[in-house]
Scaffold this motif. Structure first.
Motif: not given
Length: 144
Positions: A101-123
């Motif tokens: 079965x496929x599992x669906x995971x939601x990634x909440x909006x967060x900051x990523x990288x050495x320079x905090x870049x905003x990443x929107x939430x996605x599935x």
């Protein structure tokens, strides 16, 4: 009551260890006058009483054998066809895939990288098991 001293304990351990090593291999495993080859030939039917032992083995094997009946001869092709590969069943799948079965995971909006870049939430979708698993022939008949 005084405790047991370490020195007494070590002496007792050393005496026990030396007593265990004092046995001789011939006392534990006595040798007979027969070699390993003699034992093998006796139990394999080539030794002992010679032709008499061979005859006993032959008689025992004959009791286990039985002649084929007409029903056995007629049923033999059907039995062999069950597991024999032919051009017709070569294209059919014998090893069916087991469900993964496929599992669906939601990634909440967060900051990523050495320079905090905003990443929107996605599935995202990923399979439950890392590898595809297969059933043995005849284990699962329904298709997925």
């Amino acid at each position: 009551m005084p405790g047991i001293s370490t020195k007494t304990l070590m002496v007792t351990f050393a005496v026990t260890l030396l007593a265990g090593c004092a046995t001789h291999k011939d006392a534990l495993l006595p040798h007979g006058d027969r070699t390993m080859r003699d034992l093998w030939q006796q139990h394999a039917g080539d030794g002992g009483s010679g032709p008499m032992t061979t005859r006993r083995l032959f008689d025992a094997r004959q009791q286990l054998r039985r002649p084929l009946t007409g029903a056995d001869i007629e049923a033999a092709p059907a039995v062999a066809a069950h597991y024999t590969r032919t051009a017709q069943n070569e294209i059919q799948r014998q090893f069916h895939r087991l469900p993964n079965p496929d599992l669906i995971m939601y990634v909440f909006p967060h900051l990523a990288g050495t320079d905090p870049v905003p990443v929107p939430g996605y599935s995202t979708v990923f399979p439950l098991y890392q590898r595809v698993q297969y059933a043995m022939p005849g284990e699962r008949l329904e298709d997925y």
